[in-house]
Scaffold this motif. Structure first.
Motif, PDB file in Angstrom:
ATOM      1  N   VAL A  31     -21.060 -15.807 -68.672  1.00 46.35           N
ATOM      2  CA  VAL A  31     -22.387 -16.062 -69.226  1.00 46.35           C
ATOM      3  C   VAL A  31     -22.476 -15.558 -70.659  1.00 46.35           C
ATOM      4  O   VAL A  31     -21.834 -14.586 -71.055  1.00 46.35           O
ATOM      5  N   LYS A  32     -23.250 -16.285 -71.402  1.00 42.94           N
ATOM      6  CA  LYS A  32     -23.570 -15.892 -72.757  1.00 42.94           C
ATOM      7  C   LYS A  32     -25.071 -15.687 -72.727  1.00 42.94           C
ATOM      8  O   LYS A  32     -25.808 -16.659 -72.571  1.00 42.94           O
ATOM      9  N   GLY A  33     -25.501 -14.447 -72.790  1.00 43.75           N
ATOM     10  CA  GLY A  33     -26.919 -14.203 -72.566  1.00 43.75           C
ATOM     11  C   GLY A  33     -27.241 -14.583 -71.138  1.00 43.75           C
ATOM     12  O   GLY A  33     -26.618 -14.087 -70.215  1.00 43.75           O
ATOM     13  N   SER A  37     -21.569 -20.261 -69.478  1.00 41.52           N
ATOM     14  CA  SER A  37     -20.733 -20.972 -70.444  1.00 41.52           C
ATOM     15  C   SER A  37     -19.490 -21.546 -69.783  1.00 41.52           C
ATOM     16  O   SER A  37     -18.900 -22.504 -70.253  1.00 41.52           O
ATOM     17  N   HIS A  38     -19.079 -20.917 -68.681  1.00 36.61           N
ATOM     18  CA  HIS A  38     -17.876 -21.441 -68.020  1.00 36.61           C
ATOM     19  C   HIS A  38     -17.907 -21.028 -66.564  1.00 36.61           C
ATOM     20  O   HIS A  38     -18.349 -19.930 -66.240  1.00 36.61           O
ATOM     21  N   ARG A 201     -39.085 -25.291 -61.860  1.00 36.46           N
ATOM     22  CA  ARG A 201     -37.764 -24.743 -61.515  1.00 36.46           C
ATOM     23  C   ARG A 201     -36.725 -25.831 -61.281  1.00 36.46           C
ATOM     24  O   ARG A 201     -35.521 -25.567 -61.403  1.00 36.46           O
ATOM     25  N   THR A 202     -37.126 -27.034 -60.879  1.00 33.84           N
ATOM     26  CA  THR A 202     -36.122 -28.003 -60.432  1.00 33.84           C
ATOM     27  C   THR A 202     -35.958 -29.228 -61.329  1.00 33.84           C
ATOM     28  O   THR A 202     -34.919 -29.865 -61.306  1.00 33.84           O
ATOM     29  N   LYS A 203     -36.944 -29.563 -62.112  1.00 35.43           N
ATOM     30  CA  LYS A 203     -36.847 -30.763 -62.962  1.00 35.43           C
ATOM     31  C   LYS A 203     -35.901 -30.487 -64.127  1.00 35.43           C
ATOM     32  O   LYS A 203     -36.026 -29.460 -64.810  1.00 35.43           O
ATOM     33  N   GLY A 204     -34.990 -31.392 -64.351  1.00 34.38           N
ATOM     34  CA  GLY A 204     -34.075 -31.256 -65.487  1.00 34.38           C
ATOM     35  C   GLY A 204     -33.059 -30.136 -65.331  1.00 34.38           C
ATOM     36  O   GLY A 204     -32.346 -29.792 -66.267  1.00 34.38           O
ATOM     37  N   VAL A 205     -32.972 -29.540 -64.124  1.00 40.78           N
ATOM     38  CA  VAL A 205     -32.037 -28.445 -63.882  1.00 40.78           C
ATOM     39  C   VAL A 205     -30.839 -28.963 -63.095  1.00 40.78           C
ATOM     40  O   VAL A 205     -30.993 -29.781 -62.194  1.00 40.78           O
ATOM     41  N   GLY A 206     -29.653 -28.490 -63.465  1.00 41.19           N
ATOM     42  CA  GLY A 206     -28.446 -28.874 -62.729  1.00 41.19           C
ATOM     43  C   GLY A 206     -28.180 -30.362 -62.780  1.00 41.19           C
ATOM     44  O   GLY A 206     -27.883 -30.984 -61.760  1.00 41.19           O
ATOM     45  N   VAL A 207     -28.243 -30.910 -63.991  1.00 42.45           N
ATOM     46  CA  VAL A 207     -28.140 -32.365 -64.107  1.00 42.45           C
ATOM     47  C   VAL A 207     -26.691 -32.828 -63.940  1.00 42.45           C
ATOM     48  O   VAL A 207     -25.765 -32.243 -64.490  1.00 42.45           O
ATOM     49  N   LEU A 342     -23.468 -26.817 -63.290  1.00 48.75           N
ATOM     50  CA  LEU A 342     -23.712 -25.425 -63.664  1.00 48.75           C
ATOM     51  C   LEU A 342     -23.488 -25.165 -65.153  1.00 48.75           C
ATOM     52  O   LEU A 342     -23.933 -24.150 -65.679  1.00 48.75           O
ATOM     53  N   GLN A 343     -22.801 -26.065 -65.817  1.00 46.54           N
ATOM     54  CA  GLN A 343     -22.545 -25.889 -67.241  1.00 46.54           C
ATOM     55  C   GLN A 343     -23.876 -25.754 -67.988  1.00 46.54           C
ATOM     56  O   GLN A 343     -24.752 -26.593 -67.852  1.00 46.54           O
ATOM     57  N   ASP A 344     -24.009 -24.687 -68.743  1.00 48.64           N
ATOM     58  CA  ASP A 344     -25.207 -24.416 -69.545  1.00 48.64           C
ATOM     59  C   ASP A 344     -26.475 -24.196 -68.705  1.00 48.64           C
ATOM     60  O   ASP A 344     -27.585 -24.284 -69.232  1.00 48.64           O
ATOM     61  N   ALA A 345     -26.297 -23.931 -67.431  1.00 49.23           N
ATOM     62  CA  ALA A 345     -27.466 -23.625 -66.616  1.00 49.23           C
ATOM     63  C   ALA A 345     -27.840 -22.160 -66.825  1.00 49.23           C
ATOM     64  O   ALA A 345     -27.070 -21.378 -67.354  1.00 49.23           O
ATOM     65  N   LYS A 346     -29.030 -21.800 -66.368  1.00 47.96           N
ATOM     66  CA  LYS A 346     -29.449 -20.392 -66.413  1.00 47.96           C
ATOM     67  C   LYS A 346     -28.880 -19.684 -65.179  1.00 47.96           C
ATOM     68  O   LYS A 346     -28.801 -20.278 -64.107  1.00 47.96           O
ATOM     69  N   VAL A 347     -28.521 -18.417 -65.358  1.00 50.05           N
ATOM     70  CA  VAL A 347     -27.931 -17.673 -64.243  1.00 50.05           C
ATOM     71  C   VAL A 347     -28.847 -17.702 -63.020  1.00 50.05           C
ATOM     72  O   VAL A 347     -28.405 -17.858 -61.884  1.00 50.05           O
ATOM     73  N   ALA A 348     -30.137 -17.593 -63.282  1.00 47.26           N
ATOM     74  CA  ALA A 348     -31.091 -17.535 -62.169  1.00 47.26           C
ATOM     75  C   ALA A 348     -31.100 -18.826 -61.361  1.00 47.26           C
ATOM     76  O   ALA A 348     -31.560 -18.847 -60.215  1.00 47.26           O
TER      77      ALA A 348
END
Ligand code: SF4
Ligand code: SF4
Lengths: 366, 167
Positions: A31-33, A37-38, A201-207, A342-348
């Protein structure tokens, strides 16, 4: 430590035993912040040796064993296995058995989808609604228990047909339960379309874009949420699906919300299919009422489990035990797509995104 | 339904959880639970033993006859035995309460005995199993059934062959 000593990225482990993760899967997340990131996915924590075990059991024992591969797709496995055995032996399932297979399949789909979407709501943090959805699912679970005698391993399938039958009383009971689930599911869909917490929480997440979905070869609701209009029930009909008004739902956004929405819409379709099956249920025997030897041969069959396409390869010889049984389960196709989601997703959001492919490691790593 | 309606409904309904063990638990008639064996209807075909995926069923020859044992702690309650049993000798009851203290774990067995008998024709010792007459035409009368049952397998075959079948 002054700020310039802090490294740019951190590695955090998620799994294989993790509070928010439902399955034993290990993710090494850089994670970056707060942004991923990977990711590295590492599987293989739950090997159960069932494939080997099937070659030590007879064909008729294996119907029960394959049912225990996965608790939520516990009808699709024995069904696809039985279909393979029937293909080799040239067994024809009686018409009533064909319809009853569809009934069992769709009932399991309803409860499986409700379970996954309820878990999503739990991971969103909306506990009250999670409880409510599980209570709705409980209507379905009670229905399974009352009709088949077990909440999960319903034991509906046998080689040559089904093991259960419906009478007027049970048909009336199922219809009543379906009415209740349908009304509640419609409400849930409305909530999913309007509730701020769920949408945010779910719209536009984990696309998962359409192109990535094709690259990964995803199946089931994951594929359909990314605009791949594919359903084995329509492409290669088995059981009674060629006679039923099946609607295949697909959406284009490929996010967590779309995957949940596809599942919710599919619940309504399943209820419609169940009603048609119960209305058109032909008379006659429900199985071949025999236990024939399965001759040497091999067959490949597939069906649409709640999580997507499941494929069985069966090879028999002249012993009562199969020589080889191999299955390809939907999660095996879907988990690679997590790299893209998961790429560029938030950790949460990691646990929520993982849940959105409806992972089932008990069948993937059997 | 908005939340207030759900709230009101849930208030009225009370807890959704079952009161068990203080009250009864939801148990449908068709629930597949503890195995029950009826030795007098058993044909001794041992199909149940063969189809049981968990190897929970064991038949054994003893001086008194053939014993049946089903280990509840091995059984997976799949119902294969009942489904393939040609008679109603093996049956899954809807009794699901199999909790027991560890000391009792080897007693969690359904036991049955198909006793030996002496054939009324030839005097041989044979098992007093239920005769396999599902496909006999015309169906046996109760009297014929008792007569048939009192014989050994060989004499049963003879009995059935010599049975006067009305044209
Ligand atoms: S219980 Fe049924 S299946 Fe088992 S040996 Fe007796 S008759 Fe055969
Ligand atoms: S229910 Fe299944 S596991 Fe139990 S004794 Fe019968 S066949 Fe064996």
């Amino acid at each position: 430590m002054s700020t310039h000593d802090v490294p740019e990225t951190f590695s955090i482990p998620v799994g294989p035993l993790h509070v928010a993760l439902e399955e034993p899967m290990y993710f090494k997340i850089d994670v970056k912040g707060e942004t991923v990131s990977h990711i590295d996915i590492n599987a293989g924590h739950a090997h159960r040796g069932i494939e080997y075990l099937t070659t030590k059991r007879t064909m008729y024992q294996n119907v029960v064993l394959t049912e225990r591969i996965c608790s939520l797709c516990s009808n699709s496995h024995p069904q696809t296995f039985a279909m393979a055995a029937e293909k080799i032996a040239g067994i024809e399932v009686p018409e009533r058995g064909i319809y009853l297979r569809t009934v069992a399949d769709e009932m399991k789909r309803v409860t499986s989808h409700l379970f996954n979407v309820a878990l999503l709501v739990h991971l969103v943090g909306y506990e009250t609604y999670f409880m409510h959805m599980m209570q709705v699912r409980e209507i379905g679970q009670d229905m399974l228990e009352s009709i088949f005698g077990n909440r999960q391993d319903i034991g509906a399938m046998c080689i040559g047909g089904v093991r259960y039958d419906l009478d007027d009383k049970s048909i009336a009971y199922i219809k009543g339960a379906l009415d209740k689930i349908e009304a509640e599911t419609k409400d849930i869909i409305k909530t999913f379309k309007t509730n701020g917490s769920i949408l945010r929480r779910t719209k536009g997440v984990g696309v998962l874009t359409h192109a990535d979905a094709i690259t990964c070869g995803v199946v089931g609701p994951v594929a359909r949420a990314s605009g791949i209009d594919y359903d084995v029930r329509r492409e290669a009909p088995y059981a009674a699906y060629d006679r039923l008004p099946l609607v295949v739902h697909s959406l284009t956004d490929g996010d967590v919300w779309s995957r949940a929405m596809v599942r919710l819409e599919e619940i309504l379709t399943s209820i419609d299919l169940l009603r048609v099956c119960l209305r058109d249920l032909p008379g006659g025997p429900v199985n071949i009422n025999d236990r024939p030897d399965i001759p040497p041969g091999q067959a490949v069959t597939r069906s649409e489990a709640p999580r997507g396409e499941v494929i069985y390869y069966l090879r028999t010889n002249d012993t009562p035990q199969p020589e080889r049984v191999k299955w390809r389960v939907p999660t095996f196709m879907n988990w690679d797509s997590l790299r893209f989601m998961l790429q560029d997703a938030k950790v949460a959001d990691v646990a929520m995104i993982v849940n959105s492919i409806d992972p089932c490691l008990s069948c993937t790593e059997r | 339904m908005n939340f207030l309606t759900i709230f009101a409904r849930n208030l009225k309904q009370g807890p959704q959880t079952e009161a068990f063990p203080l009250g009864p638990a939801f148990t449908p008639d068709r629930l597949r639970g503890r195995i029950e064996f009826k030795a007098e209807s058993c044909e001794g075909c041992r199909i149940c033993e063969r189809v049981c995926p968990a190897n929970a069923i064991r038949f054994a020859k003893t001086p008194d006859g053939m014993t049946f044992d089903c280990w509840h702690n091995t059984c997976v309650f799949c119902g294969n035995c009942e489904f393939y049993c040609p008679t109603d000798a093996i049956h899954q009851t809807n009794d699901w309460d199999l909790s027991h203290v560890n000391a009792d774990k080897f007693d969690m067995v359904e036991h049955g005995l198909i006793p030996n008998q002496t054939c009324v024709d030839c005097g041989a010792t044979a098992l007093n199993t239920a005769p396999m007459v599902k496909n006999a035409k015309p169906p046996l009368s109760a009297e014929e059934y008792t007569e048939l049952r009192a014989r050994c397998p060989k004499c049963r075959a003879k009995y059935l062959k010599n049975r006067k079948v009305p044209a």
